[in-house]
Design a protein around this motif. Structure first.
Motif, mmCIF file in Angstrom:
data_model
loop_
_atom_site.group_PDB
_atom_site.id
_atom_site.type_symbol
_atom_site.label_atom_id
_atom_site.label_comp_id
_atom_site.label_asym_id
_atom_site.label_seq_id
_atom_site.Cartn_x
_atom_site.Cartn_y
_atom_site.Cartn_z
ATOM 1 N N ARG A 171 1.179 -0.924 0.081
ATOM 2 C CA ARG A 171 0.134 -0.232 -0.503
ATOM 3 C C ARG A 171 0.739 1.065 -0.250
ATOM 4 O O ARG A 171 1.008 2.237 -0.510
ATOM 5 C CB ARG A 171 -0.679 0.194 1.509
ATOM 6 C CG ARG A 171 -2.129 -0.863 1.179
ATOM 7 C CD ARG A 171 -2.819 -1.326 2.573
ATOM 8 N NE ARG A 171 -3.064 0.280 2.722
ATOM 9 C CZ ARG A 171 -5.075 0.393 2.671
ATOM 10 N NH1 ARG A 171 -5.674 -0.190 2.011
ATOM 11 N NH2 ARG A 171 -5.016 1.310 3.013
ATOM 12 N N ALA A 172 2.084 1.006 0.676
ATOM 13 C CA ALA A 172 3.432 2.269 0.707
ATOM 14 C C ALA A 172 3.241 2.857 -0.979
ATOM 15 O O ALA A 172 3.954 3.767 -0.918
ATOM 16 C CB ALA A 172 4.166 2.418 1.670
ATOM 17 N N ARG A 178 -2.796 -2.235 -5.498
ATOM 18 C CA ARG A 178 -3.396 -3.101 -4.593
ATOM 19 C C ARG A 178 -4.521 -2.809 -4.531
ATOM 20 O O ARG A 178 -5.111 -4.458 -4.227
ATOM 21 C CB ARG A 178 -2.576 -2.915 -3.636
ATOM 22 C CG ARG A 178 -2.383 -3.620 -2.600
ATOM 23 C CD ARG A 178 -1.593 -4.802 -3.007
ATOM 24 N NE ARG A 178 -1.763 -6.784 -2.068
ATOM 25 C CZ ARG A 178 -2.975 -7.334 -2.306
ATOM 26 N NH1 ARG A 178 -3.663 -7.524 -2.496
ATOM 27 N NH2 ARG A 178 -2.919 -8.591 -1.576
ATOM 28 N N SER A 179 -4.967 -2.533 -4.412
ATOM 29 C CA SER A 179 -6.487 -1.999 -4.033
ATOM 30 C C SER A 179 -7.559 -3.486 -4.966
ATOM 31 O O SER A 179 -8.570 -3.609 -4.746
ATOM 32 C CB SER A 179 -6.634 -0.818 -3.851
ATOM 33 O OG SER A 179 -8.673 -0.574 -4.054
ATOM 34 N N VAL A 180 -7.526 -2.531 -6.248
ATOM 35 C CA VAL A 180 -7.514 -3.083 -7.191
ATOM 36 C C VAL A 180 -7.267 -4.145 -7.438
ATOM 37 O O VAL A 180 -8.283 -5.706 -7.723
ATOM 38 C CB VAL A 180 -7.011 -2.794 -8.993
ATOM 39 C CG1 VAL A 180 -8.009 -3.276 -10.278
ATOM 40 C CG2 VAL A 180 -7.938 -0.770 -9.278
ATOM 41 N N ALA A 181 -6.547 -4.859 -7.308
ATOM 42 C CA ALA A 181 -5.764 -6.086 -7.128
ATOM 43 C C ALA A 181 -6.806 -7.292 -6.131
ATOM 44 O O ALA A 181 -7.492 -8.428 -6.469
ATOM 45 C CB ALA A 181 -4.291 -6.420 -6.917
ATOM 46 N N GLY A 182 -7.086 -6.597 -4.819
ATOM 47 C CA GLY A 182 -7.802 -6.970 -3.889
ATOM 48 C C GLY A 182 -9.221 -6.967 -4.423
ATOM 49 O O GLY A 182 -9.763 -7.809 -3.980
ATOM 50 N N GLY A 187 -13.684 -11.068 -6.019
ATOM 51 C CA GLY A 187 -14.979 -10.510 -6.991
ATOM 52 C C GLY A 187 -16.300 -9.294 -7.196
ATOM 53 O O GLY A 187 -17.053 -9.304 -7.272
ATOM 54 N N LEU A 188 -15.122 -7.685 -6.333
ATOM 55 C CA LEU A 188 -15.630 -6.830 -6.431
ATOM 56 C C LEU A 188 -15.338 -5.797 -7.566
ATOM 57 O O LEU A 188 -14.351 -5.768 -7.994
ATOM 58 C CB LEU A 188 -15.228 -6.337 -5.005
ATOM 59 C CG LEU A 188 -15.483 -7.109 -3.738
ATOM 60 C CD1 LEU A 188 -14.957 -6.155 -2.545
ATOM 61 C CD2 LEU A 188 -17.213 -7.641 -3.529
ATOM 62 N N ASP A 189 -16.739 -4.499 -7.803
ATOM 63 C CA ASP A 189 -15.998 -3.849 -8.548
ATOM 64 C C ASP A 189 -14.935 -2.872 -7.726
ATOM 65 O O ASP A 189 -15.274 -1.911 -6.960
ATOM 66 C CB ASP A 189 -17.050 -2.926 -8.781
ATOM 67 C CG ASP A 189 -17.324 -1.987 -9.254
ATOM 68 O OD1 ASP A 189 -16.438 -1.660 -10.302
ATOM 69 O OD2 ASP A 189 -18.401 -1.321 -10.307
ATOM 70 N N MET A 261 -7.512 -13.223 3.948
ATOM 71 C CA MET A 261 -8.113 -11.684 4.863
ATOM 72 C C MET A 261 -7.676 -10.096 3.891
ATOM 73 O O MET A 261 -7.625 -9.496 4.245
ATOM 74 C CB MET A 261 -8.393 -11.390 6.026
ATOM 75 C CG MET A 261 -8.969 -10.454 6.373
ATOM 76 S SD MET A 261 -10.729 -10.963 6.282
ATOM 77 C CE MET A 261 -11.291 -9.364 7.323
ATOM 78 N N GLU A 262 -6.311 -10.819 4.106
ATOM 79 C CA GLU A 262 -5.258 -9.622 2.948
ATOM 80 C C GLU A 262 -6.200 -8.990 1.961
ATOM 81 O O GLU A 262 -5.983 -7.708 1.652
ATOM 82 C CB GLU A 262 -4.031 -9.467 3.755
ATOM 83 C CG GLU A 262 -3.841 -11.568 1.893
ATOM 84 C CD GLU A 262 -4.122 -12.392 2.414
ATOM 85 O OE1 GLU A 262 -3.408 -12.825 1.471
ATOM 86 O OE2 GLU A 262 -4.333 -12.529 3.525
ATOM 87 N N GLN A 263 -6.248 -9.757 1.193
ATOM 88 C CA GLN A 263 -6.789 -9.734 -0.543
ATOM 89 C C GLN A 263 -8.581 -8.100 0.156
ATOM 90 O O GLN A 263 -8.712 -7.399 -0.656
ATOM 91 C CB GLN A 263 -7.448 -10.183 -0.683
ATOM 92 C CG GLN A 263 -6.550 -11.699 -1.183
ATOM 93 C CD GLN A 263 -5.428 -10.845 -2.943
ATOM 94 O OE1 GLN A 263 -5.744 -9.323 -2.736
ATOM 95 N NE2 GLN A 263 -4.109 -11.833 -2.637
ATOM 96 N N ALA A 264 -9.003 -8.690 1.575
ATOM 97 C CA ALA A 264 -10.635 -8.037 1.480
ATOM 98 C C ALA A 264 -10.031 -6.644 2.487
ATOM 99 O O ALA A 264 -10.223 -5.728 2.054
ATOM 100 C CB ALA A 264 -10.949 -8.364 2.328
ATOM 101 N N LEU A 265 -8.407 -6.762 2.684
ATOM 102 C CA LEU A 265 -7.816 -5.474 3.687
ATOM 103 C C LEU A 265 -7.322 -4.880 2.518
ATOM 104 O O LEU A 265 -7.311 -3.664 2.373
ATOM 105 C CB LEU A 265 -7.538 -5.846 4.561
ATOM 106 C CG LEU A 265 -8.081 -6.448 6.545
ATOM 107 C CD1 LEU A 265 -6.801 -6.715 6.493
ATOM 108 C CD2 LEU A 265 -8.550 -4.806 6.611
ATOM 109 N N ALA A 266 -7.576 -5.317 1.121
ATOM 110 C CA ALA A 266 -6.575 -4.098 0.277
ATOM 111 C C ALA A 266 -7.326 -3.445 -0.174
ATOM 112 O O ALA A 266 -6.890 -2.459 -0.981
ATOM 113 C CB ALA A 266 -5.827 -5.266 -0.518
ATOM 114 N N CYS A 267 -8.998 -3.720 -0.197
ATOM 115 C CA CYS A 267 -9.746 -3.347 -1.282
ATOM 116 C C CYS A 267 -9.539 -2.704 -0.001
ATOM 117 O O CYS A 267 -11.090 -1.636 -0.767
ATOM 118 C CB CYS A 267 -10.299 -3.719 -2.547
ATOM 119 S SG CYS A 267 -11.108 -4.997 -1.782
ATOM 120 N N ALA A 268 -10.354 -2.832 1.218
ATOM 121 C CA ALA A 268 -11.808 -2.339 1.859
ATOM 122 C C ALA A 268 -11.589 -0.555 1.964
ATOM 123 O O ALA A 268 -10.241 -0.508 2.333
ATOM 124 C CB ALA A 268 -11.485 -2.988 3.368
#
Length: 373
Positions: A171-172, A178-182, A187-189, A261-268
Motif C-alpha cells: 500500500r505504501a 493493490r486495491s484493484v487487485a484485492g 469478485g468486487l467492483d 483476509m489480506e485481499q479484502a483488507l487491500a480493497c476495503a
C-alpha cells in the motif's frame, strides 16, 4: 553452538500469529539460531506453525481447574508433563518468549527455574493471567496497546503476520493497484466504495442481524459490501437480504469466511468489525478507518483495545447493544459517502498504528538474550 530461542504461544490466532511473526523476524536476523515453538496438539498452532515452516514442539494443554471435576483429578499429572516438556525445551536457551495462554505458563516457570531470561508479549489492553504471572519475572515486557498494566512494559505493538506486513508495504508503494487487485480477487467492483463487515471466523450475531438492514442505503450511496458472516452463519444474512431489490443484492456480497483476509483488507475503504487486538492493530497499521463493535461479553478488553485508535480519531466505537439501523444511518452512511472524511480518519488510524511490531519485539528478545540486535 547455535543460539536457541523458545517461543511459547497457542490456542487462538491472537497468540499464534504474533508468535509466528516474531519467529520469522528472529530467523531473518539469526538464520543459524534454533527456534523452538511450543504449542498444543489441539490449538490452531498445530496447523499454523508447520504451515509457516517451523516445527511445533507439542506441550500438553493444562487449563487451571476452577471447580471439582475429572480435569481437576488429571491436573497434577498433566501439569508435570507440561512442565517437563517446557524444561527440556528451554535447556540452553538464550531467551524464552511467551505470548500468553495455557502454553506460556509452564514456559515462564521453567525459564524462571533455569535462570533463562523471559520476554513477555501481551496482545490485549487488559492482560491475561499467564502474562501477569510471567511479567513478574520477565527481563522485558512488550505490549500492543499503551497503558496495558504490566511491570516493565514497553510499547512494541502487535507483530504483524507476514501477509499483513506485506500489504502494508504494498500500500505504501501503490495503494490503488493493490486495491484493484484485492477487489478483483474478492469478485468486487474496483470502482465502488468497499465496506467490509467481519465478525471473525465465528461471526458476530449483532453485525449479521443489523448491517443488512441498511443494505439498500449503502448501495444507493455508491458502496458495495463484503459481509463475512462467520462459518455456518450466512443463512440469516441472506434471508434479511431476500426482500432487497436485485441491484442491491448484486452489490452486497455474502461469504462465510475468507482465508485470504489480506485481499479484502487491500480493497476495503471502511471496515465494521469486533475489536480484537489483531483486527484493531492490523487496521491501524494499514490506515483503514473502522467502526468497532466490541464483544459484549468477557472482561471488556475489546473496548480497551479500540480506545487508542478511536481516541486518535481513526475509528468509531459503538456498543453491541447500541448498534442499530438508526445508528448506522447516522454514523456509517456519512463515512460511506464522504471520501474525504474516510481519508482523514484513515490518516489518524495510521498515526496510531505500529507497522514494525515484530522488529521491536525481536529487539527485546535479543537484548534479553545478551546478544547484539
Amino acid at each position: 553452538m547455535a543460539e536457541v530461542f523458545v517461543l511459547a504461544g497457542g490456542g487462538s490466532a491472537g497468540h499464534v500469529n504474533p508468535m509466528l511473526a516474531t519467529a520469522a523476524e528472529l530467523r531473518r536476523r539469526r538464520p543459524d539460531a534454533e527456534l523452538v515453538l511450543l504449542g498444543t496438539a489441539e490449538g490452531l498452532e498445530a496447523e499454523l506453525v508447520p504451515a509457516a515452516g517451523f516445527e511445533l514442539t507439542e506441550i500438553e494443554k493444562v487449563p487451571l481447574p476452577r471447580r471439582p471435576s475429572m480435569d481437576a483429578l488429571r491436573f497434577p499429572r498433566r501439569w508435570r508433563s507440561a512442565t517437563a516438556t517446557a524444561r527440556a525445551a528451554i535447556e540452553g536457551a538464550a531467551a524464552v518468549v511467551g505470548f500468553g495462554g495455557y502454553v506460556a505458563t509452564p514456559a515462564y516457570l521453567a525459564g524462571r527455574s533455569a535462570g533463562v531470561p523471559i520476554v513477555v508479549h501481551e496482545q490485549n489492553a487488559r492482560p491475561g493471567l499467564a502474562n501477569r504471572l510471567g511479567a513478574r519475572w520477565a527481563a522485558a515486557v512488550g505490549i500492543t496497546f499503551d497503558g496495558t498494566p504490566l511491570p516493565k512494559a514497553r510499547l512494541v505493538g502487535l507483530p504483524l503476520r507476514p501477509a499483513i506486513a506485506d500489504l502494508v508495504r504494498d500500500r505504501a508503494t501503490d495503494a490503488v493497484a493493490r486495491s484493484v487487485a484485492g477487489a478483483q480477487f474478492c469478485g468486487l467492483d474496483p470502482e465502488r466504495t468497499t465496506v467490509l463487515v467481519t465478525g471473525g471466523s465465528l461471526g458476530a450475531a449483532r453485525l449479521n442481524a443489523t448491517i443488512p438492514l441498511v443494505a439498500t442505503a449503502l448501495v444507493e450511496a455508491g458502496a458495495q459490501v463484503l459481509h463475512l458472516t462467520g462459518k455456518g452463519k450466512s443463512a440469516g444474512v441472506l434471508e434479511l437480504l431476500g426482500a432487497a431489490p436485485a441491484q442491491v443484492s448484486a452489490h452486497y456480497h455474502v461469504r462465510e469466511y475468507l482465508t485470504e483476509m489480506e485481499q479484502a483488507l487491500a480493497c476495503a475503504d471502511l471496515v465494521i468489525s469486533r475489536a480484537g487486538a489483531g483486527m484493531v492493530s492490523e487496521l491501524a497499521a494499514l490506515g483503514i478507518p473502522a467502526v468497532y463493535v466490541p464483544l459484549p461479553i468477557g472482561n471488556g478488553e475489546q473496548r480497551l483495545n479500540a480506545r487508542p485508535v478511536v481516541s486518535a480519531g481513526g475509528g468509531l466505537l459503538v456498543e453491541d447493544s447500541e448498534l442499530s439501523s438508526t445508528w448506522l444511518r447516522e454514523h456509517l452512511l456519512p463515512l460511506a459517502i464522504d471520501a474525504g472524511l474516510r481519508a482523514r480518519m484513515g490518516a489518524e488510524a495510521a498515526g496510531a498504528g505500529i507497522t514494525d511490531g515484530a522488529a521491536r519485539l525481536a529487539d527485546l528478545v535479543l537484548e534479553a538474550g545478551g546478544g547484539p540486535r
